[in-house]
Write an enzyme that holds these catalytic residues in place. Structure first.
Site, PDB file in Angstrom:
ATOM      1  N   GLU C 164     -10.327  32.365   7.493  1.00  0.00           N
ATOM      2  CA  GLU C 164      -9.623  31.138   7.783  1.00  0.00           C
ATOM      3  C   GLU C 164      -8.608  30.776   6.709  1.00  0.00           C
ATOM      4  O   GLU C 164      -7.726  29.959   6.926  1.00  0.00           O
ATOM      5  CB  GLU C 164     -10.658  30.028   7.903  1.00  0.00           C
ATOM      6  CG  GLU C 164     -10.224  28.932   8.760  1.00  0.00           C
ATOM      7  CD  GLU C 164     -10.947  27.681   8.382  1.00  0.00           C
ATOM      8  OE1 GLU C 164     -11.370  26.988   9.280  1.00  0.00           O
ATOM      9  OE2 GLU C 164     -11.100  27.419   7.171  1.00  0.00           O
ATOM     10  N   CYS C 245      -7.818  21.853  10.742  1.00  0.00           N
ATOM     11  CA  CYS C 245      -6.463  21.315  10.666  1.00  0.00           C
ATOM     12  C   CYS C 245      -5.528  22.248   9.907  1.00  0.00           C
ATOM     13  O   CYS C 245      -4.326  22.052   9.901  1.00  0.00           O
ATOM     14  CB  CYS C 245      -6.465  19.955  10.005  1.00  0.00           C
ATOM     15  SG  CYS C 245      -7.276  18.703  10.988  1.00  0.00           S
ATOM     16  N   ARG C 246      -6.118  23.243   9.251  1.00  0.00           N
ATOM     17  CA  ARG C 246      -5.250  24.212   8.570  1.00  0.00           C
ATOM     18  C   ARG C 246      -4.382  24.939   9.580  1.00  0.00           C
ATOM     19  O   ARG C 246      -3.286  25.377   9.250  1.00  0.00           O
ATOM     20  CB  ARG C 246      -6.095  25.232   7.822  1.00  0.00           C
ATOM     21  CG  ARG C 246      -6.508  24.727   6.486  1.00  0.00           C
ATOM     22  CD  ARG C 246      -7.306  25.734   5.712  1.00  0.00           C
ATOM     23  NE  ARG C 246      -8.234  24.989   4.895  1.00  0.00           N
ATOM     24  CZ  ARG C 246      -9.536  25.163   4.889  1.00  0.00           C
ATOM     25  NH1 ARG C 246     -10.075  26.098   5.607  1.00  0.00           N
ATOM     26  NH2 ARG C 246     -10.288  24.400   4.136  1.00  0.00           N
ATOM     27  N   ALA C 247      -4.876  25.089  10.788  1.00  0.00           N
ATOM     28  CA  ALA C 247      -4.112  25.774  11.822  1.00  0.00           C
ATOM     29  C   ALA C 247      -2.827  25.008  12.110  1.00  0.00           C
ATOM     30  O   ALA C 247      -1.741  25.587  12.158  1.00  0.00           O
ATOM     31  CB  ALA C 247      -4.951  25.896  13.084  1.00  0.00           C
TER      32      ALA C 247
END
Lengths: 344, 640, 306
Positions: C164, C245-247
């Site tokens: 991730e 939320c990194r996406a």
């Protein structure tokens, strides 16, 4: 049995096993092929062949005093040699190419190199102590029973084989040196498989079988007995043959740089790979390189599609998807015919 | 973030746009002088780190310290002071993270990846406030009172229940629930990274007000009281949730007082208690978690959707090992998971068309996965303990593997740890002949590395695909069991292969691989039908694993069958007899056997148990694999 | 040793991989890329070739490699033993994470990296700081790097937490087009025969690419994330059922980087689409037991309706 003086069984006295011999010679002609994996049961002269190859190897022109065997005039040098070149102290010398053995059970530090502890404690200075990967640079790296190599040693080999460079970041040492070698492995498939990653790194693979033909079997035993009785005399007997082979290799090496693989040869390589459903273009490259070496041994400077088809029996066996129900033996004849049809 | 001069700006607490419950918990932890530890759990990218670091921004007067994962024990708790030892030859306690942290905040991210003994010591220190060091000739005790803020991702491994219970509070972060919040969260994250200074200054006023309120509450909460009747209520809630010990009760009271103080009251009310219970008890509850306990309050005062941020089911300890479900936490997502596997059962979808089936052949879907017990290290039946012990790691003798510590070498030294040797030599320097060097290392100072090598486990599933497995859809359960074991193997990074035996042969449908995706695909297509050539399966398994037993790998064969072998390998021999004699022959081959009995129904033959005895393996019933079942049955046994 | 890598502009095919690498060169905040693929798909060659395109820095270093067998102390840094023995002073000797600060950190066969080394990378990439607490050394230094990894999934997967951390992920497949394959082989042969001449043949193309990247960087430095793009990203990520939320952040960064590379200030629909293709694959597959369902498949149509 151990011989006192390096009385090695001459390469040219090995009976049969043509594929294995051809694969070894082609690698010597063109080291960039990427080595050879020899698979076969015990007693098929695998190790004998590799060890006797040493006598046929050409000389290398290296930078004087370099423990990493940096080639003179190469772009890839260890930090010391870069220093030597920049200060003009890069005298060259000829040394014979060697077979460096990597024994099973070697430790990581021995393989990759390590911090010279003694030096560190007594002098308070860190020094890099080169390992097997340094010795192997420019030479042949031979691993007997390569399938039994421990995983973390395989990782080291993979790294070096992929890049031609050994990076060391351990025990407070940060060091980089070239490590380009011809990897030769022998294994008995009954004792376990090779990791796919490592398998893929071998340019060529040959499967050797024990000789079935009775006449040849007798010949093998006779020669062996003769050699053991009088090694020197035996070697003498084959010296002419050995010289011829040496010359063949040398001549081929000399013209290798002029060998050109034209579009039709490249096309043949790509077609073969696609036809056999082989992953990646590493196979295509290996086909061309091996075919070039083969053409060179024939004294030609142009690679023809037939050369490509000829060497495919050495390049493809270990790259084809494994199907346990199918014999992996490649029918070169059929392939050649197919190729003929395709290209025409 | 930490004021160590590296990053000047911390994401301000008041800039956090979601995670309302965890935010409340952070305020509470900072406002209570009695709360010493807080765990923030959640999937990746849901703001754990931001929350943990914001404590520093909220309580600027308390210094923040970070314990990195690679920190060694002596650096966290204290050891010998190297510089002093070298300079003056004195043995003095060194400065350490906890030594410096008195009165401050300690952040430990990914606590579940930290060596367990270190985590234990750390949590003990939060409770007692004192640390004792006994090493390298140092013997000292010092005082350190700090707030521990730890984070973890449950899918990377669980914390033990004991460790979990030591945390005063535990909260769960979750992704923003609605699109607007999500966009806002992302926008502020981008803004902060592009212009931290501007972002922080935009929140400065708010942040200052917030931290002032917390500081005041911290002063006030010392004097806040809890009405008498409430204490009994807390105990009742705790026992209703089956919370063991008294840590939970005490934590609830402390937090309730802090919540009251944050609301400028001197007496806690029911609301405070509910809030406190929601952040202090969730990780301690030991009921089956099916329904929220009667007293568990619904969240009323928070934004919409917030309550789903609270897990309603299991304790994180349990969920930690079920990577699929706990990722989601909220129950709605769990439903999604269930649906997905439900779909699978009806149509084994996937692009390739299903292979042509024999008339008697069926392909069953995969049953739902669960957390499996550590079946490989169980040795409760049979004499196969020779390969026992913990599965993943072995102390290695050679120079391979990673360093996990140092020791005084015995006999020949060949793997010297230079830094550790310097540390050992340091105190003696004053009395040594130097010869131009600053440190003289003598033989007695030398330390060698203690290395740990992962012993890869190759697990081969040998699956009975015969017709009897199709009865009552037994295969669905079997596939579910295999899937569960695959998940387990994935977390332990083992190698997996699969053999299916049916009709008249055994087939290797998956050569040992570490790619779980491939394993899953292979599992999906396992057919059922035909007779039971169990011996073929055993022999095939041995053929695959036979060469694998070495110091680097431990091969294990997991046989899923009811043991009703009815095809002989050597024509003419009675199948059952041949099965048992083959099994006996295999028992000494260095392979660990686990027989999972799939027999169901009223009429049972117990043949799998016989097989297992002959193999000298571990015997389990299919249902025994499910850790939850075991736990429940143990619990029932204890109660009765 | 000097750089004699295969020139980036001489790569044939594998558009996604090349795009991902270039976008990382344009904006390191994209968050690195993981390149997964079978053997012989030129992933390593491409990753190494990126070094040449990265903006010049003072110390001449642009890409730092982390070899597989690296020990923990060399990665994180350690007590400078040489200095200690000579002078008796305790000093920190920086490791790879220090060298990597501000650079691209490249790990080949990243899935074979030891867990402890992965932990170190995780921590540094999460906080941008490398903290060392061992052997009497207590030290912290900034360590912000763009992580680029290559791996062959046959040899095992990455841990979800590690996976991730990569902004992007590209699954490369081998080239099956005969013509392209011939071109690849011919170029490779030419390069191996005479790397210097081969490289000089691509000098102008390399220079043009470098300039385009530099221009894009300049353009990007003056723009701030577009709220509309942020909203589309949030919408896409929720639609695909991904929590982190990194996406979203990665999509926004990548879309902006792509727009800038095309000389635009505000990303167009196409930029967001392409960014999503690069940012989402590994986040959807994080759960290895999910079907290979690829919600990405229907995604473009869905996106067209919004």
């Amino acid at each position: 049995m151990k011989q006192k003086n390096k009385a090695v069984y001459p390469f040219s006295a090995i009976v049969g096993q043509e594929n294995m011999k051809e694969a070894l010679i082609l690698n010597t002609v063109n080291p960039s092929i990427g080595g050879v994996l020899i698979r076969g049961e015990k007693g098929t002269a695998k190790s004998t062949a590799v060890r006797s190859l040493a006598e046929l190897l050409p000389d290398r022109f290296v930078i004087d005093g370099c423990p990493c065997g940096c080639a003179h005039g190469s772009l890839e040098l260890c930090p010391e040699c870069e220093e030597r070149v920049s200060t003009g102290k890069d005298g060259g010398t000829y040394v014979p190419m060697r077979v460096v053995e990597l024994p099973l059970g070697s430790t990581e530090d021995r393989v990759a190199g390590t911090l010279d502890i003694e030096h560190a404690i007594s002098e308070g200075r860190k020094k890099f102590e080169p390992g097997i990967l340094a010795m192997a640079n420019g030479n042949i790296l031979y691993v007997d029973e390569v399938n039994l190599l421990e995983d973390h040693i395989v990782d080291l080999l993979l790294d070096a084989a992929a890049m031609g460079t050994n990076f060391i970041e351990r025990e407070g040492i940060s060091y980089t040196h070239p490590s380009r070698f011809i990897l030769i492995g022998t294994m008995n498939p009954e004792e376990g498989d090779l990791r796919p990653q490592l398998l893929d790194r071998f340019g060529l693979a040959v499967d050797v079988e024990a000789e079935r033909d009775e006449g040849r079997r007798t010949e093998i035993i006779l020669r062996r007995m003769e050699f053991e009785k009088d090694p020197e005399g035996f070697r003498e007997k084959y010296s002419g043959e050995q010289d011829r082979l040496r010359k063949l290799i040398n001549d081929a090496r000399n013209i290798l740089n002029d060998v050109v693989a034209g579009a039709d040869a490249v096309k043949a390589a790509v077609r073969i790979s696609l036809h056999l459903g082989v992953d990646g273009h590493r196979a295509d490259l290996a086909l061309i390189k091996t075919a070039s070496a083969y053409a060179a041994t024939q004294g030609r400077t142009a690679v023809v599609p037939k050369d490509v088809a000829h060497v495919s029996k050495l390049v493809m066996p270990h790259r084809m998807r494994r199907n346990p129900f199918q014999d992996s033996n490649l029918d070169t004849k059929e392939l050649e015919e197919w190729l003929e049809m395709e290209i025409r | 973030m930490v004021r160590d001069g590296l990053r000047k700006y911390t994401f301000p607490f008041t800039g956090i746009k979601n995670n309302e419950t965890p935010k409340k918990a952070v305020r509470c932890a900072l406002a209570s002088p009695n709360v010493k530890s807080m765990l923030i759990c959640g999937p990746g990218g849901t703001g754990k780190t931001v929350l943990a670091e914001s404590t520093g921004s909220l309580a600027p007067e308390r210094k923040t310290h970070v314990i990195p994962l690679g920190a060694t024990e002596e650096m966290v708790f204290g050891g010998i002071d190297l510089e002093k030892a070298l300079g003056r030859g004195e043995r003095v306690l060194s400065s350490s993270i906890l030594g410096r942290a008195d009165g401050g905040i300690v952040i430990a991210e990914n606590l579940n990846l930290m060596p367990e003994h270190l985590a234990y010591k750390l949590l003990n220190a939060t409770e007692t406030g004192s640390i004792t060091v006994e090493r390298e000739g140092i013997s000292a005790t010092y005082h350190s009172d700090f707030l521990l803020v730890a984070t973890m991702r449950p899918d990377e491994g669980a914390l033990s229940e004991h460790l979990l219970d030591r945390f005063d509070m535990c909260v769960f972060t979750s992704p923003p629930k609605d699109l607007d919040t999500r966009a806002e969260v992302v926008q502020s994250s981008l803004e902060f990274h592009d212009d931290p200074e501007g972002f922080v200054s935009r929140h400065r006023k708010e942040e200052a007000a917030e931290s002032k309120a917390i500081a005041e509450a911290r002063g006030r909460s010392r004097y806040t009281s809890i009405p008498e009747g409430y204490c009994a209520a807390i105990s009742e809630v705790c026992s209703g949730l089956n919370v063991a010990g008294h840590r939970g009760d005490i934590a609830v009271m402390n937090c309730a007082r802090a919540f009251a103080a944050l609301d400028s009251r001197d007496v806690a009310n029911l609301e405070d208690l509910k809030d406190a219970a929601s952040v202090c008890l969730e990780h301690r509850r030991n009921d089956d978690g099916a329904q929220p306990a009667k007293e568990m309050p619904e969240e009323e005062n928070e934004g919409p959707g917030e309550e789903s941020g609270e897990p309603e089911g299991k304790s994180p300890g349990e969920s930690g090992e079920e990577s699929g479900e706990q990722q989601d936490g909220p129950s709605e997502n769990r439903d999604r998971e269930c649906n997905a596997s439900g779909d699978r059962q009806e149509t084994p979808d996937g692009d390739p068309p299903p292979p042509a089936l024999d008339p008697e052949e069926e392909i069953f879907g995969i049953g739902e996965a669960y957390e499996v017990i550590d079946y490989l290290s169980r040795d409760d039946r049979g004499p196969a303990g020779n390969l026992g012990g913990k599965r993943a790691k072995d102390r290695s003798d050679g120079r391979s593997g990673r360093t996990i510590g140092y020791r005084i070498p015995k006999g020949r030294i060949n793997d010297i740890a230079l830094c550790a040797s310097i540390v050992a030599a340091a105190p003696h320097q004053a009395s040594r002949e130097k010869g131009g060097l600053a440190i003289v290392i003598e033989k007695g100072d030398l330390r060698e590395r203690v290395r740990e090598r992962r012993r890869g486990t190759t697990i081969l599933f040998v699956v009975d695909g015969s017709g009897s497995m199709g009865a009552q859809k037994r295969m669905v359960a079997v596939k579910g069991a295999i899937l569960s074991m695959l998940k387990d193997a994935y977390q332990k990074r083992d190698e997996i292969g699969m053999v299916v035996f049916r009709i008249d042969r055994a087939e290797e449908i998956l050569e040992p691989t570490k790619s779980i995706l491939r394993a899953y695909k292979a599992l999906e297509d396992v057919p059922t039908g035909g007779r039971t050539p169990l011996i073929h399966g055993l022999l095939k398994g041995h053929e695959i694993l036979g060469g694998k037993a070495s110091k680097d790998t431990m091969p294990a064969m997991v046989i899923l069958t009811d043991g009703r072998c009815n095809v002989s390998f050597t024509p003419g021999k009675p199948p059952l007899e041949e099965m048992l004699s083959t099994a006996r022959a295999l028992s000494g081959t260095g392979i660990k056997f686990i027989v999972i009995d799939t027999e169901a129904g009223r009429l049972r033959f117990g043949l799998a148990l016989d097989l297992c005895r002959s193999l000298g393996g571990t015997y389990l019933k299919l249902d025994d694999l499910n850790a939850e079942h075991i736990e429940k049955s143990v619990r029932i046994a204890i109660k009765e | 040793m000097k750089n004699h890598a295969f020139p980036f502009s001489a790569l044939v095919g594998q558009e996604e991989m090349r795009e991902a690498l270039i976008l990382n060169a344009v904006d390191p905040r994209v968050g690195g890329v993981l390149i997964r693929g079978g053997k012989g798909t030129a992933k390593t060659t491409a990753a190494r070739a990126l070094a040449d395109l990265l903006p010049e820095k003072g110390d001449g270093k642009r890409m730092v490699e982390l070899p597989l067998g690296s020990s923990e102390d060399r990665v994180a840094g350690m007590l400078d033993a040489e200095h200690a023995i000579k002078t008796g002073e305790i000093r920190f000797e920086p490791g790879i994470l220090a060298k990597a600060d501000g650079n691209v950190l490249y790990v080949d066969e990243i899935n074979l990296l030891e867990d402890r080394i992965v932990d170190l990378l995780l921590e540094a990439s999460a906080s941008g700081v490398n903290r060392v607490e061992r052997d009497g050394i207590s030290h912290a230094h900034p360590s912000r790097f763009t992580l680029i990894g290559t791996m062959n999934p046959d040899e095992g997967e990455l841990r979800p937490q590690f996976l991730e951390r990569f902004g992007m992920c590209v699954n490369v497949v081998q080239e099956t087009d005969e013509g392209k394959r011939m071109e690849i082989v011919t170029r490779r042969m030419d390069f191996e025969r005479d790397p210097v001449t081969f490289r000089s043949g691509f000098d102008s193309e390399q220079a043009a690419l470098r300039k385009r990247i530099a221009d894009a960087r300049k353009l990007l430095s003056g723009t701030s994330p577009n709220p509309g793009v942020v909203r589309s990203a949030a919408r896409i990520v929720s639609h695909l059922g991904v929590e982190s939320c990194r996406a979203d952040v990665a999509i926004v960064r990548a879309a902006h980087a792509r727009a800038a590379f095309c000389g635009m200030g505000i990303p167009a629909r196409e930029d967001v689409l392409r960014a999503t293709r690069l940012v989402m694959p590994h986040r959807i597959e994080t759960e290895p037991f999910d079907e290979d369902r690829g919600p990405m498949e229907g995604f473009e149509e869905w996106f067209g309706t919004v």
